[in-house]
Design an enzyme around this catalytic site. Sequence first.
Site: not given
Length: 263
Positions: A152, A169, A220
């Site tokens: 990620h 995030d 991501c």
Amino acid sequence: RRSSDLEEEEEEIDEGLEDNEEDRILPRNSENFPPLTRRNKTEIDSVLNQDEDREEIVCAKLSTPLPRDRLLCMKDYVWLNDEVINAYMELMHIRQEAFPDKHYPRCYFFNTFFYSKLTSDGYNYNAVRRWTRKVDLFSMDKIIIPVHLEIHWVLAVVNLRDQRFEYYDSLLGENHECLDVLAQYLADELKDKKQQVRDFTSWPKYQPQDIPQQMNGCDCGVFMCRFADYVSRDRPFDFIQSEMNYFRRLMTFELVKGRCLTL
């Protein structure tokens, strides 16, 4: 590169932006994002055609040329690799240097290997101590740090101007450990480069939850690059998940042309 260097390329790029309005590929928020024309899309599709020569250099205007094989991660639903993310960090640095009249915050862009080196063996300042021997981080407004957490991508920012640590995030996670590491790094860097002692652990840790959210398992890296783009321009986030395929194409076009189109 200077703004005059980039201006010499504008005609070439603008040729692809002059198609009829109905030919333009627009995201939802088209006022803030540059349109891509059908002609641009044809060029992008050629770059991302996996049946073409994978060793052909398609990104030749940056410090590290990239072959088609490394840009294929820009196809929809593919995880971004380090090479593409580092190239995009370089594009944002070029934009900052080329357009001083925009008054962007002065940013230093670390590459994707910085945080992993810093956290090797838990915490290892000596592993990255020489990375900044030619730059004064404390003259910057912001330090932009792409962080890879196994599978990620997230963005960490040392905001020297506002004296806080930031963490973005797209899955809305929090990571106090990451920001604690950066506080320790900042103290070690100050002591090593300026022979000053200061404790940065009291700086606020900003981990917003009202930011664009990733709704799949593959975008991501694109979200992280958008966060970096906006933070480096002091712009509020105004993009959403459904625009990620557009941003993949925009980023591909920018990497091939060697300049950011978002100013």
